[in-house]
Each structure stands twice: as structure tokens, then as C-alpha cells.
Design an enzyme around this catalytic site. Structure first.
Site, PDB file in Angstrom:
ATOM      1  N   SER A 133      56.134 -91.941  29.903  1.00 37.82           N
ATOM      2  CA  SER A 133      56.124 -90.962  28.833  1.00 37.82           C
ATOM      3  C   SER A 133      57.005 -91.476  27.698  1.00 37.82           C
ATOM      4  O   SER A 133      58.177 -91.767  27.912  1.00 37.82           O
ATOM      5  CB  SER A 133      56.653 -89.629  29.382  1.00 37.82           C
ATOM      6  OG  SER A 133      56.695 -88.671  28.364  1.00 37.82           O
ATOM      7  N   LYS A 159      51.791 -92.455  27.767  1.00 36.11           N
ATOM      8  CA  LYS A 159      51.674 -91.078  27.261  1.00 36.11           C
ATOM      9  C   LYS A 159      52.590 -90.939  26.055  1.00 36.11           C
ATOM     10  O   LYS A 159      53.780 -91.256  26.144  1.00 36.11           O
ATOM     11  CB  LYS A 159      52.080 -90.097  28.364  1.00 36.11           C
ATOM     12  CG  LYS A 159      52.329 -88.668  27.894  1.00 36.11           C
ATOM     13  CD  LYS A 159      52.445 -87.736  29.077  1.00 36.11           C
ATOM     14  CE  LYS A 159      53.683 -86.878  29.020  1.00 36.11           C
ATOM     15  NZ  LYS A 159      53.790 -85.993  30.203  1.00 36.11           N
ATOM     16  N   LEU A 160      52.027 -90.471  24.962  1.00 39.90           N
ATOM     17  CA  LEU A 160      52.821 -90.260  23.752  1.00 39.90           C
ATOM     18  C   LEU A 160      53.123 -88.784  23.594  1.00 39.90           C
ATOM     19  O   LEU A 160      52.220 -87.944  23.635  1.00 39.90           O
ATOM     20  CB  LEU A 160      52.056 -90.738  22.510  1.00 39.90           C
ATOM     21  CG  LEU A 160      51.557 -92.187  22.495  1.00 39.90           C
ATOM     22  CD1 LEU A 160      50.876 -92.473  21.150  1.00 39.90           C
ATOM     23  CD2 LEU A 160      52.699 -93.169  22.736  1.00 39.90           C
ATOM     24  N   LYS A 161      54.392 -88.453  23.411  1.00 45.77           N
ATOM     25  CA  LYS A 161      54.750 -87.087  23.044  1.00 45.77           C
ATOM     26  C   LYS A 161      54.328 -86.883  21.588  1.00 45.77           C
ATOM     27  O   LYS A 161      54.552 -87.763  20.745  1.00 45.77           O
ATOM     28  CB  LYS A 161      56.263 -86.881  23.183  1.00 45.77           C
ATOM     29  CG  LYS A 161      56.749 -86.923  24.627  1.00 45.77           C
ATOM     30  CD  LYS A 161      56.336 -85.680  25.411  1.00 45.77           C
ATOM     31  CE  LYS A 161      57.051 -85.608  26.754  1.00 45.77           C
ATOM     32  NZ  LYS A 161      56.664 -84.411  27.524  1.00 45.77           N
ATOM     33  N   ASP A 187      50.932 -85.641  24.898  1.00 45.78           N
ATOM     34  CA  ASP A 187      51.521 -84.404  25.413  1.00 45.78           C
ATOM     35  C   ASP A 187      52.177 -83.656  24.260  1.00 45.78           C
ATOM     36  O   ASP A 187      53.106 -84.158  23.633  1.00 45.78           O
ATOM     37  CB  ASP A 187      52.567 -84.742  26.478  1.00 45.78           C
ATOM     38  CG  ASP A 187      53.170 -83.495  27.129  1.00 45.78           C
ATOM     39  OD1 ASP A 187      52.741 -82.369  26.787  1.00 45.78           O
ATOM     40  OD2 ASP A 187      54.069 -83.657  27.983  1.00 45.78           O
ATOM     41  N   ASN A 189      53.494 -80.443  24.543  1.00 44.02           N
ATOM     42  CA  ASN A 189      54.519 -79.478  24.969  1.00 44.02           C
ATOM     43  C   ASN A 189      54.452 -78.169  24.165  1.00 44.02           C
ATOM     44  O   ASN A 189      55.453 -77.710  23.625  1.00 44.02           O
ATOM     45  CB  ASN A 189      55.927 -80.085  24.869  1.00 44.02           C
ATOM     46  CG  ASN A 189      56.193 -81.145  25.927  1.00 44.02           C
ATOM     47  OD1 ASN A 189      56.299 -82.328  25.609  1.00 44.02           O
ATOM     48  ND2 ASN A 189      56.276 -80.750  27.192  1.00 44.02           N
ATOM     49  N   GLU A 212      47.691 -82.983  26.721  1.00 43.26           N
ATOM     50  CA  GLU A 212      48.439 -82.135  27.646  1.00 43.26           C
ATOM     51  C   GLU A 212      49.086 -80.968  26.902  1.00 43.26           C
ATOM     52  O   GLU A 212      49.776 -81.176  25.895  1.00 43.26           O
ATOM     53  CB  GLU A 212      49.515 -83.011  28.310  1.00 43.26           C
ATOM     54  CG  GLU A 212      50.345 -82.329  29.370  1.00 43.26           C
ATOM     55  CD  GLU A 212      51.338 -83.313  29.991  1.00 43.26           C
ATOM     56  OE1 GLU A 212      51.210 -84.545  29.770  1.00 43.26           O
ATOM     57  OE2 GLU A 212      52.258 -82.854  30.681  1.00 43.26           O
ATOM     58  N   ASP A 237      50.117 -78.213  31.745  1.00 46.38           N
ATOM     59  CA  ASP A 237      51.398 -78.498  32.404  1.00 46.38           C
ATOM     60  C   ASP A 237      52.153 -77.174  32.493  1.00 46.38           C
ATOM     61  O   ASP A 237      52.086 -76.460  33.510  1.00 46.38           O
ATOM     62  CB  ASP A 237      52.150 -79.562  31.568  1.00 46.38           C
ATOM     63  CG  ASP A 237      53.593 -79.788  32.009  1.00 46.38           C
ATOM     64  OD1 ASP A 237      54.100 -79.050  32.869  1.00 46.38           O
ATOM     65  OD2 ASP A 237      54.247 -80.714  31.486  1.00 46.38           O
ATOM     66  N   LYS A 261      53.944 -80.469  38.671  1.00 44.27           N
ATOM     67  CA  LYS A 261      55.393 -80.684  38.718  1.00 44.27           C
ATOM     68  C   LYS A 261      55.974 -79.717  39.739  1.00 44.27           C
ATOM     69  O   LYS A 261      55.930 -78.495  39.530  1.00 44.27           O
ATOM     70  CB  LYS A 261      56.030 -80.406  37.358  1.00 44.27           C
ATOM     71  CG  LYS A 261      55.760 -81.444  36.290  1.00 44.27           C
ATOM     72  CD  LYS A 261      56.437 -81.046  34.992  1.00 44.27           C
ATOM     73  CE  LYS A 261      56.179 -82.068  33.903  1.00 44.27           C
ATOM     74  NZ  LYS A 261      56.597 -81.543  32.579  1.00 44.27           N
ATOM     75  N   GLY A 289      56.721 -85.532  35.337  1.00 48.26           N
ATOM     76  CA  GLY A 289      58.109 -85.927  35.568  1.00 48.26           C
ATOM     77  C   GLY A 289      59.040 -85.056  34.739  1.00 48.26           C
ATOM     78  O   GLY A 289      58.632 -84.508  33.706  1.00 48.26           O
TER      79      GLY A 289
HETATM   80 MG   LIG Z   1      54.085 -82.166  29.810  1.00 44.86          MG
END
Ligand SMILES: [Mg+2]
Length: 366
Positions: A133, A159-161, A187, A189, A212, A237, A261, A289
Site C-alpha cells: 500500500s 495499491k495507491l491511496k 484505495d 478510504n 477500494e 473495506d 481485516k 493491513g
Molecule cells: Mg482500505
């Protein structure tokens, strides 16, 4: 297995580099470890709550309080990991604290009986493929350097935030520099609204594995609407807090992939149920994670070895986050981590390393 008490141990572990998501930036992992002490063995669980309630409503001080005040006293008479969740069922929420307690008891039980967590959960692989990530950076150049370094280390998926203002351009830049063969996902968030659907549909051009949690954790119908407007598969998530929530989200069309998770859902036993629900519905799962130390990482790797975990997880090597971990480090081998083979979660804290990062300890007698 007769339990005599629990230790709550707060640690502060410096990160190798600040980790930035749409929620905020972390520089040190403020984590709570739970040690269950029995007559013949002890076990460890890691609480993945962060310092502040940004990922979810949980935070470390609250976890300590609810464990001390309610959860540990409810462990009187508990002798097996499977008894923890029923003993805590009357208490609402605090799933990360519940997960840490259940994992500690389960670890102690499995060690007493010489069984591995991987076998107990139903793992079918002896190693798992690993992704990484990558946090939000100050510039595209900085991002490309970081991604290149992770690819050189052998990570099999990036994975790119993302967040508004840091989404299409960084994805395009990574695709342009590193090519179409890199397994790539993003992702958010919870950083977007369903009204951003046309904007997010621009990601469809980049052949991503998934996006995500683009929307608020409670916006299940919004995710279902978004899934009709973008081609990139939606993965949830934050929204998936239980097997029941997973079943509902799947049946409403809110996701076609699920991130599991254990902390978010109350433990590894509920994680296995989510895995089972997803497999029954043909939905791929992968292991998320939460910047775990080696203790949490070990258990996550065991979970990721179940058959439904068909996408690489955020089960990175220890060096992704920590220069010195509190267990023997997990090291990538050709993009994979080995599933621990020792009893219980299969790893233990290194006493000196653990002592060096301990902020406080508290003993609670049953
Ligand atoms: Mg996530």
C-alpha cells in the site's frame, strides 16, 4: 486452558516513513498488544486501533478502557478462543479490541495444544503473494520513485491511496512509467461521494484490479449505484464489519470484491466466516493491513492462506513499515511471505525489541 490474567501493553513503533491516507498522516505506530496468560501457555493479540478515531470509531485509549473495564472481566470462565465472542456479544462495537482479546486467547489455546492458527483457520497454502500500500505523496516524482522501489523489492501488486486531487494523475503516471502488466488498485478510504461517479469512471481507462471503499462506510446503496456507473470493480473495506454486513453488501450489488481485516470485524473467526460467505457468492477476498507489527502480520498471513484469498494482500514485509520490528522480521521471497509454521500465530515478541518500544503495561488478574 485455565487463564490467569491479561497484560495490556502499549507500544510506540517508529515508521520508516510517514504514511499518508485520505484520513491523515502517521509517523509512529501507537499500538496496543494483549497478552493472555494461561497455566501452560501464553498468547498474543494485536489491537489495530490507531491513536485517533479516523479509520473507524475506535482508538487506542478507548480500546484500553473498554478492555480493562468490560472485556477482560467478562473472560472469567473462558477457556477457548471460540468462547470469547459469545462472552462479549452483549457489548456493542469495539471490534478491534474484541479481536485482540480473541486472538490472544486463541493463540494461547493453540500453543497449549501445539496447533497452528493457519491450520485452525483452514489455510491451504504455505506462502502468500504480497502487495504493498503506497501512501499519498507530495509529488508524482516522489510517488514514482516509491513505486519503483517496491517493484524492485518484488511486490506483486501496487495499491495507491487516493483522495480528491490525488487520483487520476498518479494512477496515469504509474501506468505510464511501469506499464500495463503491473497489478494496480486504488484505495480512497471513504473520500468520495456518489456524485463523483463520472470523475471516478476516468479510472476505468487504467485497467485497475479494484477501487477500494470510495464512499462513506455506511453508504452501501451509494456503492451499489457507483458500481453501475464505473467499470472498475468496487471493493469494500470499512463497510464490511461482519459476515452479515458482507452478505448484505454482496446481495445489494455494492461490491464485487471484499477486503478482510480481522480487527475491523472482531477477529479471525469472524474473518473466516466472511471468507466463507464470499466464496459461496463467488466474491474474491484479500487480506488488508493496519500497519501491524510482526504479531498481527503473522496472523494475517495465516488468514491470507485460505483458499478464497485469490488476490494479493497488503501483507507486506516488515521493512515496509518498520526498521526494527518486535518479532523476527517477515521478509519477502520472490514477492511472497511464508505462512508461519509454529504453534498458535507462530511468532513471539523479541524481549529486547519489545521492551525498547513499550510505553506502558498493565496487568489485569482474572
Ligand atoms: Mg482500505
Amino acid at each position: 486452558m485455565k487463564l490467569t490474567g491479561f497484560e495490556l501493553r502499549r507500544i510506540a513503533l517508529p515508521l520508516v516513513a510517514p504514511f499518508r491516507t485520505s484520513f491523515g498522516t502517521e509517523t509512529t505506530r501507537d499500538a496496543l498488544l494483549v497478552r493472555a496468560v494461561g497455566a501452560d501457555a501464553e498468547g498474543w493479540g494485536e489491537c489495530v486501533a490507531m491513536s485517533a478515531p479516523l479509520y473507524s470509531s475506535e482508538y487506542v485509549d478507548a480500546a484500553i478502557d473498554v478492555l480493562r473495564r468490560y472485556f477482560v472481566p467478562a473472560m472469567t470462565g473462558v477457556e477457548r478462543g471460540t468462547q470469547v465472542a459469545p462472552a462479549l456479544a452483549k457489548f456493542h462495537g469495539h471490534r478491534m479490541a474484541k479481536a485482540a482479546l480473541e486472538t490472544a486467547v486463541l493463540d494461547a489455546e493453540l500453543r497449549t495444544e501445539g496447533r497452528t492458527l493457519a491450520r485452525e483457520l483452514g489455510a491451504v497454502h504455505d506462502r502468500v503473494p504480497c502487495g504493498v500500500s503506497v501512501g499519498i505523496m507530495d509529488s508524482i516524482d516522489e510517488l514514482l520513485t516509491a513505486v519503483g522501489g517496491y517493484l524492485d523489492e518484488g511486490y506483486l501488486r501496487i495499491k495507491l491511496k487516493i483522495q480528491p486531487g490525488w487520483d487520476i494523475a498518479p494512477v496515469a503516471a504509474v501506468r505510464e512509467r511501469y506499464g500495463d502488466d503491473v497489478l494496480l488498485q486504488v484505495d480512497a478510504n471513504t473520500a468520495y461521494a456518489v456524485s463523483d461517479a463520472r470523475h471516478l469512471a476516468q479510472l476505468d481507462a487504467f485497467d485497475l484490479l479494484l477501487i477500494e471503499q470510495p464512499l462513506d462506510e455506511e453508504d452501501i446503496l451509494g456503492h451499489a449505484e457507483l458500481a453501475r456507473q464505473v467499470e472498475t470493480p468496487i471493493c469494500l473495506d470499512e463497510s464490511i464489519t461482519s459476515a452479515r454486513a458482507a452478505a448484505a453488501a454482496i446481495s445489494l450489488g455494492a461490491c464485487s470484491i471484499v477486503n478482510v481485516k480481522p480487527g475491523r470485524v472482531g477477529g479471525y473467526l469472524e474473518s473466516r466466516r466472511i471468507h466463507d460467505v464470499c466464496v459461496a457468492n463467488g466474491i474474491p477476498v484479500w487480506a488488508g493491513g493496519m500497519l501491524e507489527t510482526g504479531l498481527g502480520r503473522a496472523a494475517n498471513v495465516a488468514l491470507a492462506a485460505l483458499p478464497g484469498f485469490t488476490l494479493p494482500g497488503d501483507t507486506s514485509g516488515s521493512s515496509r513499515y518498520y526498521r526494527t520490528d518486535i518479532t523476527a522480521p517477515f521478509t519477502l521471497d520472490a514477492g511472497h511471505l511464508a505462512v508461519p509454521t509454529g504453534p498458535g500465530i507462530g511468532v513471539e515478541p523479541l524481549p529486547d525489541e519489545l521492551a525498547a518500544v513499550t510505553v506502558s503495561t498493565e496487568w489485569l488478574t482474572l
